[in-house]
Write an enzyme that holds these catalytic residues in place. Structure first.
Site, short mmCIF file in Angstrom:
data_model
loop_
_atom_site.label_atom_id
_atom_site.label_comp_id
_atom_site.label_asym_id
_atom_site.label_seq_id
_atom_site.Cartn_x
_atom_site.Cartn_y
_atom_site.Cartn_z
N ARG A 1 36.91 -35.47 -39.46
CA ARG A 1 35.69 -34.89 -39.81
C ARG A 1 35.34 -35.50 -41.19
NH1 ARG A 1 32.39 -30.58 -38.13
NH2 ARG A 1 31.21 -29.32 -39.88
N HIS B 1 27.15 -36.80 -34.93
CA HIS B 1 28.12 -35.84 -34.38
C HIS B 1 28.06 -35.65 -32.63
CE1 HIS B 1 30.10 -32.08 -34.86
NE2 HIS B 1 29.32 -31.28 -35.23
N GLN C 1 29.18 -32.43 -30.75
CA GLN C 1 28.17 -31.15 -30.73
C GLN C 1 27.32 -31.46 -29.74
OE1 GLN C 1 27.79 -28.21 -32.73
NE2 GLN C 1 26.59 -27.78 -30.79
N ASP D 1 18.44 -27.78 -37.26
CA ASP D 1 19.51 -27.84 -37.76
C ASP D 1 19.30 -27.32 -39.44
OD1 ASP D 1 22.21 -27.98 -38.86
OD2 ASP D 1 22.49 -29.93 -38.85
N CYS E 1 23.10 -25.98 -33.87
CA CYS E 1 24.62 -26.36 -33.65
C CYS E 1 25.20 -25.25 -34.98
CB CYS E 1 24.86 -27.60 -34.19
SG CYS E 1 24.07 -28.19 -36.04
N ARG F 1 31.39 -25.79 -27.47
CA ARG F 1 32.29 -26.92 -28.27
C ARG F 1 33.75 -27.22 -27.81
NH1 ARG F 1 31.12 -28.46 -33.45
NH2 ARG F 1 32.88 -29.87 -32.87
#
Length: 306
Positions: free
Chosen positions: A104, A131, A134, A219, A259, A287
């Site tokens: 990450r 991402h 996700q 987001d 998310c 997830r």
């Protein structure tokens, strides 16, 4: 044979991605029924975090444990990466000791450089560009609630960030139409937009983008590393808040996703996560299940010595 990496949704075929979604649902069911399934016994995942995380760390670590393996958490101060060891050198060493690596990070180039030197699968746990893990969870969540997303309309409201970029890739791979509502100057990456072609349309008015949509997603307005822009972004994005009234203009069967973490009162109204159309908590849980499917797909099962 060279390792199979997952840096982007484009690293898999549409068939593979749909199989991962279905497998995530199966693994979720096994877990709910209390059935032990440990194909990755004695396998070890290295997790490198240059950015803070709640869901990514929990889901990968718990996922490896549930599959019978283990995960090792490494922050920048725990590795030589944080002290300037070349990424390629770290990749060579780590892939001789681990069975897979998840990173990450900020710059997407960190992932591509690591993958070029890694002999084990590398998974993108988030970069400034993409991402993909996700989106696997998002697609699993939609499938659970509404069936196939193919042919449906999805609206992204807000910043053209890494999530928005990945939704564009998902539109191509999962065969849906994507409408992006964002202020001028905050569009997603131009090269990804060009690759998506007629799958994606850009709007300035969120009401136009959301009208009749089957899935609405958003987001935070300022991502990690953009804190100094937060005040300016707050003013620019104010008309892009998703609230119940905006959702009312979507399809009757619309789902809302975020998310997380969410900033209530900013990109969403204070009450939106409590709306029955919101599936953000299922999305967060998925997830775990989607990534277990991914780990099972990428990591070689434990060798049998029988």
């Amino acid at each position: 044979m060279s390792a199979r990496h997952f840096l982007s949704l484009m690293d898999c075929t549409p068939q593979e991605l749909n199989s991962l979604v279905r497998r995530g649902i199966e693994l979720k069911d096994l877990r709910k029924r209390g059935i032990l399934f440990e194909p990755l016994k004695s396998r070890v995942l290295g997790m490198i975090f240059e950015k803070a995380s709640t869901r990514t760390r929990l889901s990968f670590e718990a996922g490896m444990i549930q599959l019978g393996g283990q995960a090792i958490f490494l922050s920048p101060r725990d590795t030589q990466l944080g002290r300037g060891e070349p990424i390629g050198d770290s990749a060579i060493v780590m892939s001789r000791m681990l069975d897979a690596v998840m990173i990450r990070t900020f710059a997407h180039a960190t992932l591509t450089e690591f993958a070029a030197h890694s002999s084990v699968p590398l998974i993108n746990g988030l970069s400034d560009d993409l991402h993909p893990c996700q989106l696997l969870a998002d697609m699993q969540t939609f499938h659970e609630h509404r069936g196939s997303i193919a042919g449906k309309t999805v609206a992204w409201v807000g910043d053209g960030n890494n999530m928005c970029n990945t939704y564009m890739e998902a539109a191509v791979q999962f065969d849906f139409q994507l409408r992006i509502a964002c202020p001028k100057g905050y569009e997603p990456k131009a090269e990804l937009l060009a690759k998506a072609g007629d799958r994606v349309q850009i709007f300035r008015d969120p009401h136009e983008a959301v009208a009749g949509a089957h899935l609405v997603s958003t987001d935070v307005w300022a991502s990690m590393g953009q804190e100094d822009e937060a005040a300016a972004r707050l003013a620019t994005f104010r008309p892009y808040q998703v609230d119940r009234a905006l959702l009312d203009t979507a399809a009757d069967e619309v789902l809302f996703m975020h998310c997380l973490p969410a900033h209530r009162g900013e990109e969403i109204s204070h009450d939106l996560l409590d709306d029955p159309r919101s599936v953000a908590w299922d999305q967060a849980e998925n997830r775990l299940h989607a990534q277990k499917a991914l780990l099972e797909f990428l990591v070689e099962p434990a060798f049998s010595h029988a």
